[in-house]
Scaffold this active site. Sequence first.
Site, PDB file in Angstrom:
ATOM      1  N   TYR A 119      17.259  29.268   8.139  1.00 48.17           N
ATOM      2  CA  TYR A 119      16.148  30.229   8.891  1.00 48.17           C
ATOM      3  C   TYR A 119      16.140  29.979  10.359  1.00 48.17           C
ATOM      4  O   TYR A 119      16.285  28.964  10.924  1.00 48.17           O
ATOM      5  CB  TYR A 119      14.895  29.476   8.274  1.00 48.17           C
ATOM      6  CG  TYR A 119      14.489  29.803   6.787  1.00 48.17           C
ATOM      7  CD1 TYR A 119      14.340  31.006   6.427  1.00 48.17           C
ATOM      8  CD2 TYR A 119      14.390  28.725   5.814  1.00 48.17           C
ATOM      9  CE1 TYR A 119      13.991  31.105   5.122  1.00 48.17           C
ATOM     10  CE2 TYR A 119      14.240  28.822   4.603  1.00 48.17           C
ATOM     11  CZ  TYR A 119      13.881  30.179   4.184  1.00 48.17           C
ATOM     12  OH  TYR A 119      13.671  30.548   2.837  1.00 48.17           O
ATOM     13  N   LYS A 128       1.050  -1.176   0.184  1.00 49.88           N
ATOM     14  CA  LYS A 128       0.130  -0.076   0.151  1.00 49.88           C
ATOM     15  C   LYS A 128       0.801   1.204  -0.138  1.00 49.88           C
ATOM     16  O   LYS A 128       2.012   1.286   0.374  1.00 49.88           O
ATOM     17  CB  LYS A 128      -0.990  -0.127   1.450  1.00 49.88           C
ATOM     18  CG  LYS A 128      -0.139  -0.024   2.427  1.00 49.88           C
ATOM     19  CD  LYS A 128      -1.038  -0.233   3.698  1.00 49.88           C
ATOM     20  CE  LYS A 128      -0.017   0.072   4.931  1.00 49.88           C
ATOM     21  NZ  LYS A 128      -0.872  -0.598   6.088  1.00 49.88           N
TER      22      LYS A 128
HETATM   23  C1  LIG Z   1       0.003  -1.842   6.687  1.00 49.18           C
HETATM   24  C2  LIG Z   1      -0.625  -3.129   7.225  1.00 49.18           C
HETATM   25  C3  LIG Z   1       0.190  -4.189   7.500  1.00 49.18           C
HETATM   26  C4  LIG Z   1       1.750  -4.113   7.424  1.00 49.18           C
HETATM   27  O1  LIG Z   1       2.178  -3.551   8.563  1.00 49.18           O
HETATM   28  P1  LIG Z   1       3.785  -3.464   8.880  1.00 49.18           P
HETATM   29  O2  LIG Z   1       3.957  -2.890  10.349  1.00 49.18           O
HETATM   30  O3  LIG Z   1       4.331  -2.415   7.835  1.00 49.18           O
HETATM   31  O4  LIG Z   1       4.349  -4.792   8.592  1.00 49.18           O
HETATM   32  C5  LIG Z   1      -0.395  -5.363   7.954  1.00 49.18           C
HETATM   33  N1  LIG Z   1      -1.638  -5.444   7.940  1.00 49.18           N
HETATM   34  C6  LIG Z   1      -2.596  -4.528   7.836  1.00 49.18           C
HETATM   35  C7  LIG Z   1      -3.949  -4.539   8.057  1.00 49.18           C
HETATM   36  C8  LIG Z   1      -2.211  -3.134   7.415  1.00 49.18           C
HETATM   37  O5  LIG Z   1      -3.015  -2.262   7.316  1.00 49.18           O
END
Ligand SMILES: *Cc1c(COP(=O)(O)O)cnc(C)c1O
Length: 361
Positions: free
Chosen positions: A258, A35
């Site tokens: 800055y 994702k």
């Molecule tokens: C993003 C996500 C993961 C992966 O989690 P990590 O901590 O990056 O391994 C697994 N399951 C769900 C439902 C998620 O939303």
Amino acid sequence: MTRPLTARIDLAALAHNLGVARAAAPRSRILAVIKANGYGHGLLRVARGLRGADGFAVLSVDEAAQLRGAGYSHPIVLLEGFFHLDELAEIARLRLRPVIHRADQAEILARAHLEHRLDILLKIDTGMHRLGLPPARVAAVLASLRTSPNVGGITLMSHFACADEPSIGVADQLAVFQSCLLCPSGGEGAYPVSLANSAALLRYPESHGDWVRPGIMLYGASPFAEQTGADLGLLPVMTLESRLIAVRRIRKGEAVGYGAHFVAERDMNVGVVACGYADGYPRHAGTGTPILVEGRLTRTLGRVSMDMLGVDLEPVPHAHVGSPVTLWGAGLPVEHVAVQAGTIAYELLTALAPRVRVEEI
Ligand SMILES: *Cc1c(COP(=O)(O)O)cnc(C)c1O
């Protein structure tokens, strides 16, 4: 010359990290979580590096359609399911597996007219209180899904809130999940199970089940505050590199950047790096954030600007305009930069700005 800022993406490191996940969960299938544009690395790019996974998990039908369009026939899970009834025809056409996390989604699915049955994941809220059915509702929803003409295979899933916190762990949520399997239409072992994110995969074998869902570890970063990816045998996938675009000598008492936040305590050499917060480098990383110049560890100075940041050249006296700089990645764990900015590697990687040039190695 073009602006020297580049994110190098190491596809072999993705495959290596997938191997680490396999070795840690040898009896489970791996749903690679890609994702958020593959955690900032590029959706189709990471799919190529992770094509050895058993499935992919994304958020939107659009991302899944890109994967199907590129020829991937893997199972693809939609982690937030469908947002609207309209999406179901496309979900069926692309053979995607939506997560069902609310009872009304199950009802909508039951009423739809689909070209074939969908494999789904039923999400149970075992204590994180974000998405998922309350345990008390599981038996009834499962019973209705089982008799729906639109539903094929059902996998039961949940997500851990504290798998990365040693003092809390997963035991309580695992116990709630197991109690749901004992419900009347559950039946222990009747459904495949998916629970573990990277932290649970690495630390709690009892949570592995049929499908593990690693995300961050595949990109070479650690889910744990006390360990880096390197400590876990992972290789960084993204290395953010740039160069010095100016070098200057400042006198004791003069300030950099800055707000005049850094004031020199003695005469010193300061470098200016082509990378700023508009590239995704965290503005909250103050003076002292680790950075490599010519491969030597040094520190940032002053506030991060939109397009630039300052570095201390004391440890690298021979540095010059054009000297290579590593902001994170190979040789400098992204976790160490994240901690200085009061955030986590996930946020830095996913925030890489679209304007940054990406090169695959
Ligand atoms: C993003 C996500 C993961 C992966 O989690 P990590 O901590 O990056 O391994 C697994 N399951 C769900 C439902 C998620 O939303």
